[in-house]
Write a protein that holds these residues in place. Structure first.
Motif, PDB file in Angstrom:
ATOM      1  N   SER A  19     103.538   4.163 -35.409  1.00 52.97           N
ATOM      2  CA  SER A  19     102.307   3.450 -35.726  1.00 52.97           C
ATOM      3  C   SER A  19     102.573   2.170 -36.501  1.00 52.97           C
ATOM      4  N   HIS A  41     103.375   9.560 -36.608  1.00 52.63           N
ATOM      5  CA  HIS A  41     102.843   8.889 -37.795  1.00 52.63           C
ATOM      6  C   HIS A  41     103.033   9.819 -38.981  1.00 52.63           C
ATOM      7  N   ARG A  44      98.799   7.873 -41.150  1.00 50.22           N
ATOM      8  CA  ARG A  44      97.833   6.927 -40.590  1.00 50.22           C
ATOM      9  C   ARG A  44      97.624   7.229 -39.109  1.00 50.22           C
ATOM     10  N   ASP A  45      96.927   8.332 -38.829  1.00 53.77           N
ATOM     11  CA  ASP A  45      96.726   8.704 -37.440  1.00 53.77           C
ATOM     12  C   ASP A  45      95.832   7.717 -36.708  1.00 53.77           C
ATOM     13  N   ASP A  46      95.011   6.941 -37.451  1.00 55.51           N
ATOM     14  CA  ASP A  46      94.166   5.957 -36.787  1.00 55.51           C
ATOM     15  C   ASP A  46      95.018   4.880 -36.120  1.00 55.51           C
ATOM     16  N   ARG A  47      96.067   4.434 -36.817  1.00 54.76           N
ATOM     17  CA  ARG A  47      96.953   3.433 -36.218  1.00 54.76           C
ATOM     18  C   ARG A  47      97.701   4.003 -35.028  1.00 54.76           C
ATOM     19  N   ARG A  49      96.692   6.342 -33.052  1.00 52.57           N
ATOM     20  CA  ARG A  49      95.757   6.461 -31.932  1.00 52.57           C
ATOM     21  C   ARG A  49      95.529   5.105 -31.267  1.00 52.57           C
ATOM     22  N   GLU A  50      95.548   4.029 -32.056  1.00 52.28           N
ATOM     23  CA  GLU A  50      95.408   2.695 -31.474  1.00 52.28           C
ATOM     24  C   GLU A  50      96.574   2.381 -30.540  1.00 52.28           C
ATOM     25  N   THR A  64      99.886  11.450 -29.849  1.00 49.52           N
ATOM     26  CA  THR A  64     100.282  11.277 -31.241  1.00 49.52           C
ATOM     27  C   THR A  64     100.727  12.604 -31.838  1.00 49.52           C
TER      28      THR A  64
END
Length: 250
Positions: A19, A41, A44-47, A49-50, A64
């Protein structure tokens, strides 16, 4: 065209730190080569996922996974899940790491211990799982730094942690004799990532950008191209620390 051994299954790559700035570029590049990519990751799983969304939007396959790379139980569980989902692992790219800078005389020992845990122990733990699981024709690529030879002030503790990565990489390549698995490290120079740019003023960034003969900072994609070579067609490169720094003098 890749010269890696032909396989009946899609190649599966685990990218730790996938990430981050360089890690995400590596994940996208390997996916562009047709690999199924697991984007790791450490919170920061949001990054992450992006990155997965970008890969799937381009027609690739990715997912992820989260884990503390220095925790052997969490890391083993990550690899268990990858094998259960995709049948095996062919490439491991270990980009995960941290950089805390200060003159040696001023560095807080808690920061030294933190870097040692993530950069040294984390590499050892990930490498241990990788070499236990990589299929024939596989590749393990660690991340070092050109700073180990450039000897830049304030980088003593970080460079020391990456010197340990160099040593592990070179020894491990020889321990895998007969396995048909390559082990290398890439050693980026100054690269325009948030990790590198944080805390640096414009004058410092400009000075570092002017150091290579190419007169610019590296880009994450520059590093990803070298990783893709080592992960795919570069089967005759083994047991090496490859400087990826645009020609910065030692």
């Amino acid at each position: 065209m890749s010269t890696a051994p032909e396989q009946q299954h899609p190649r599966v790559a685990v990218v730790t730190g996938g990430s981050g700035g360089i890690g995400s570029a590596v994940a996208r590049r390997l996916a562009a080569d047709g690999m199924t990519v697991v984007v790791h990751h450490a919170g920061r799983d949001d990054r992450a996922r992006e990155v997965v969304a970008a890969i799937t939007a381009a027609g690739g396959t990715a997912s992820t996974e989260g884990a503390d790379v220095a925790d052997e139980v969490e890391t083993a569980a990550l690899f268990d899940r990858v094998e259960a989902a995709y049948g095996g692992v062919d490439v491991v790219v270990h980009t995960a790491g941290i950089m805390l800078l200060a003159p040696l005389a001023e560095l807080d020992l808690a920061d030294l211990d933190r870097m040692h845990r993530v950069n040294v122990r984390g590499t050892f733990v990930v490498d241990q799982q990788a070499v236990r699981r990589l299929r024939p024709g596989g590749a393990l690529i660690n991340f070092s730094t050109s700073v180990t030879s450039l000897a830049m002030p304030t980088y003593s503790a970080y460079a020391a942690s990456k010197g340990a990565v160099d040593a592990m990489t070179l020894v491990l390549a020889r321990e895998l004799r007969g396995r048909d698995v390559t082990v290398n490290a890439v050693a980026p120079g100054p690269t325009a990532t948030p990790l590198f740019l944080e805390g640096k003023d414009r004058a410092t960034v400009d000075r570092l950008a002017s150091a290579p003969p190419l007169e610019r900072l590296g880009r994450p994609e520059d590093v990803a191209e070298v990783v893709a070579f080592l992960a795919g067609p570069g089967r005759w490169v083994n047991g090496q620390v490859v400087l990826v720094n645009g020609g910065v003098a030692r």
